[in-house]
Design an enzyme around this catalytic site. Sequence first.
Site, PDB file in Angstrom:
ATOM      1  N   LYS A  51      43.666  39.689  35.928  1.00 39.40           N
ATOM      2  CA  LYS A  51      42.995  39.960  34.651  1.00 39.40           C
ATOM      3  C   LYS A  51      42.953  38.718  33.771  1.00 39.40           C
ATOM      4  O   LYS A  51      42.016  38.505  33.018  1.00 39.40           O
ATOM      5  CB  LYS A  51      43.676  41.115  33.907  1.00 39.40           C
ATOM      6  CG  LYS A  51      42.930  42.428  34.026  1.00 39.40           C
ATOM      7  CD  LYS A  51      43.101  43.163  35.323  1.00 39.40           C
ATOM      8  CE  LYS A  51      42.158  42.961  36.421  1.00 39.40           C
ATOM      9  NZ  LYS A  51      42.521  43.565  37.691  1.00 39.40           N
ATOM     10  N   ILE A 182      39.043  44.475  45.029  1.00 35.86           N
ATOM     11  CA  ILE A 182      39.650  43.137  45.012  1.00 35.86           C
ATOM     12  C   ILE A 182      38.588  42.072  45.273  1.00 35.86           C
ATOM     13  O   ILE A 182      38.498  41.073  44.563  1.00 35.86           O
ATOM     14  CB  ILE A 182      40.791  43.043  46.053  1.00 35.86           C
ATOM     15  CG1 ILE A 182      41.944  43.954  45.617  1.00 35.86           C
ATOM     16  CG2 ILE A 182      41.264  41.601  46.227  1.00 35.86           C
ATOM     17  CD1 ILE A 182      43.147  43.961  46.544  1.00 35.86           C
ATOM     18  N   HIS A 443      29.933  55.170  14.309  1.00 35.78           N
ATOM     19  CA  HIS A 443      28.770  54.318  14.523  1.00 35.78           C
ATOM     20  C   HIS A 443      28.981  53.000  13.798  1.00 35.78           C
ATOM     21  O   HIS A 443      29.415  53.004  12.651  1.00 35.78           O
ATOM     22  CB  HIS A 443      27.521  55.008  13.972  1.00 35.78           C
ATOM     23  CG  HIS A 443      26.294  54.150  14.071  1.00 35.78           C
ATOM     24  ND1 HIS A 443      25.644  53.952  15.277  1.00 35.78           N
ATOM     25  CD2 HIS A 443      25.641  53.419  13.135  1.00 35.78           C
ATOM     26  CE1 HIS A 443      24.603  53.147  15.064  1.00 35.78           C
ATOM     27  NE2 HIS A 443      24.588  52.814  13.778  1.00 35.78           N
TER      28      HIS A 443
HETATM   29  P1  NAI Z   1      38.965  48.434  49.474  1.00 31.40           P
HETATM   30  O1  NAI Z   1      39.429  49.444  50.418  1.00 31.40           O
HETATM   31  O2  NAI Z   1      38.658  48.807  48.052  1.00 31.40           O
HETATM   32  O3  NAI Z   1      37.664  47.683  50.047  1.00 31.40           O
HETATM   33  C1  NAI Z   1      37.678  47.041  51.298  1.00 31.40           C
HETATM   34  C2  NAI Z   1      36.264  46.816  51.767  1.00 31.40           C
HETATM   35  O4  NAI Z   1      36.299  46.001  52.931  1.00 31.40           O
HETATM   36  C3  NAI Z   1      35.541  48.105  52.151  1.00 31.40           C
HETATM   37  O5  NAI Z   1      34.320  48.167  51.456  1.00 31.40           O
HETATM   38  C4  NAI Z   1      35.366  47.980  53.661  1.00 31.40           C
HETATM   39  O6  NAI Z   1      34.186  48.589  54.134  1.00 31.40           O
HETATM   40  C5  NAI Z   1      35.315  46.466  53.853  1.00 31.40           C
HETATM   41  N1  NAI Z   1      35.677  45.995  55.192  1.00 31.40           N
HETATM   42  C6  NAI Z   1      36.736  46.383  55.949  1.00 31.40           C
HETATM   43  N2  NAI Z   1      36.743  45.727  57.144  1.00 31.40           N
HETATM   44  C7  NAI Z   1      35.689  44.876  57.137  1.00 31.40           C
HETATM   45  C8  NAI Z   1      35.172  43.915  58.055  1.00 31.40           C
HETATM   46  N3  NAI Z   1      35.748  43.677  59.244  1.00 31.40           N
HETATM   47  N4  NAI Z   1      34.030  43.238  57.741  1.00 31.40           N
HETATM   48  C9  NAI Z   1      33.427  43.453  56.544  1.00 31.40           C
HETATM   49  N5  NAI Z   1      33.882  44.336  55.632  1.00 31.40           N
HETATM   50  C10 NAI Z   1      35.003  45.035  55.901  1.00 31.40           C
HETATM   51  O7  NAI Z   1      40.107  47.305  49.513  1.00 31.40           O
HETATM   52  P2  NAI Z   1      40.532  46.151  48.509  1.00 31.40           P
HETATM   53  O8  NAI Z   1      39.413  45.710  47.641  1.00 31.40           O
HETATM   54  O9  NAI Z   1      41.204  45.149  49.381  1.00 31.40           O
HETATM   55  O10 NAI Z   1      41.599  46.869  47.564  1.00 31.40           O
HETATM   56  C11 NAI Z   1      42.785  47.435  48.125  1.00 31.40           C
HETATM   57  C12 NAI Z   1      43.364  48.489  47.227  1.00 31.40           C
HETATM   58  O11 NAI Z   1      43.841  47.916  46.013  1.00 31.40           O
HETATM   59  C13 NAI Z   1      42.360  49.549  46.866  1.00 31.40           C
HETATM   60  O12 NAI Z   1      42.947  50.812  47.047  1.00 31.40           O
HETATM   61  C14 NAI Z   1      42.071  49.301  45.420  1.00 31.40           C
HETATM   62  O13 NAI Z   1      41.789  50.491  44.722  1.00 31.40           O
HETATM   63  C15 NAI Z   1      43.367  48.660  44.918  1.00 31.40           C
HETATM   64  N6  NAI Z   1      43.086  47.772  43.800  1.00 31.40           N
HETATM   65  C16 NAI Z   1      42.669  48.297  42.611  1.00 31.40           C
HETATM   66  C17 NAI Z   1      42.331  47.484  41.569  1.00 31.40           C
HETATM   67  C18 NAI Z   1      41.829  48.099  40.304  1.00 31.40           C
HETATM   68  O14 NAI Z   1      42.046  49.295  40.111  1.00 31.40           O
HETATM   69  N7  NAI Z   1      41.135  47.373  39.438  1.00 31.40           N
HETATM   70  C19 NAI Z   1      42.404  46.026  41.655  1.00 31.40           C
HETATM   71  C20 NAI Z   1      42.846  45.589  42.942  1.00 31.40           C
HETATM   72  C21 NAI Z   1      43.172  46.438  43.943  1.00 31.40           C
END
Ligand code: NAI
Length: 464
Positions: A51, A182, A443
């Site tokens: 952030k 992420i 407002h």
């Molecule tokens: P994610 O599960 O949100 O997204 C991973 C993406 O990678 C998916 O769209 C998937 O289809 C894609 N993917 C997987 N294998 C692939 C491949 N071989 N080639 C191309 N694309 C591929 O995972 P992310 O972003 O790593 O986040 C992990 C966790 O951390 C999530 O549960 C998320 O909610 C949490 N998180 C939440 C945040 C927030 O609330 N602001 C901030 C950071 C993380």
Amino acid sequence: MPMYDLIVIGSGPGGYVCAIRAAQLGLKVACVEGRETLGGTCLNVGCIPSKALLHASHMLYESHENFAKMGLMNAKVNVDWTTMQGYKQETVNGNTKGIEFLFKKNKIDWIKGWAQIEAPGKVKVGDTVHEAKNIVIATGSVPSELKGVTVDNAGGVIVNSTGALTLPNIPKSMVVIGAGVIGLELGSVYSRLGADVTVVEYLDVITPGMDAEVQKQFQKMLTKQGLKFVMGAAVKGAEVAGGKAKVTYALKKDDSEQVIEADCVLVATGRRPTVDGLGLDALGVKMTDRGQVAIDDHWATNVKGIYAIGDAVPGLMLAHKAEDEGMAVAEVIAGKHGHVNYDVIPGVIYTTPEVASVGLTEEAAKEGGRKVKIGKFPFMGNARAKAMMQADGFVKLVVDSETDRILGCHIIGPSAGDLIHEVCVAMEFGASAEDLALTCHAHPTVSEAVREAALACGGGAIHV
Ligand code: NAI
């Protein structure tokens, strides 16, 4: 050696909140943490440092894109990466020290080291065995590995979310694998700082699980900001040579293999629970087939006196979900009632614009057989958003068409991450769209867009 009422393993948002609530309820509490600072992934290498970088890079983007339009001329803002890293680290330090202070204030012992559960009630840290009536596992998650792609955070070429926070310099080009939360948050950071960012995503949509209209609008807005997207592409491998990386992916539509080169590759393909070294196998703690600790409705494992919460158990991997579970399990252990309403857990993506959602998407509601009506309002009709030059995006309410009850809300636009909470409160109280529509909103505020979306569910929004 004291006999504790509770030992919490892990000091992330789930663990430290659990420890504090348990202490407030009069329990004698210790928390085991092996990192040098408290706060877990979120405070040290997750939510908080990202952030800080999002905030700083947003300021830079504003100075380039919007300052002159507002009459703020000649703002020649340059990036000093070392200073920006320092600001990020100070933000982290302030927060981790804050938890240390709260532990002292609540008389919680910080047992430094990595825990192993020897037996129910016995937690070994180093050579010492600590005793407790109850144990809560709050050990969180780590980035998932991707076959064919070796992460080397120290090398700075192929990194995961941890390495991406401390790159030695701002890369000229970056490939982000995965268009999830992420990938898009950190991809945005480096795009705003000047990197040419390409996001390679396996699916045909970004941010899987989000409202379909939000997904489309979000991708459009990020593209306008300069991010490139390769959709329907499965990354197969990556190689490093001469300080650069070559990423190979296969396009789903024709199976063709493509190669893309970049100075840096961010692997953001999800996270997996981590319970390494806890000795759960030997204890016979049941796990799910996805490697999570299996729990009942009260966060209890199958072994008496051992509980688990947060990213280590099934459900959304979100800091605030872990916090809620931490508070609730502390109440349960103290002999009170703990409750988490899993239907009303907001999700926020801290890009610009922010994206926020809670409850059912239109698609999920319809798939579940519900009759829904949609109330939508564009920020273009909101005076405050226009004055801030952030009038792209909308608020979308998903409402039961028979009862008028709010089922979900999806926002893309200014302060979406804050706006979503009035809908969370409304949903907790079982409110109807009319309840929101009849609530006076000041407002000019961007929150009027939420009310207008509620009005759109009934007699109609005013400013469209
Ligand atoms: P994610 O599960 O949100 O997204 C991973 C993406 O990678 C998916 O769209 C998937 O289809 C894609 N993917 C997987 N294998 C692939 C491949 N071989 N080639 C191309 N694309 C591929 O995972 P992310 O972003 O790593 O986040 C992990 C966790 O951390 C999530 O549960 C998320 O909610 C949490 N998180 C939440 C945040 C927030 O609330 N602001 C901030 C950071 C993380």
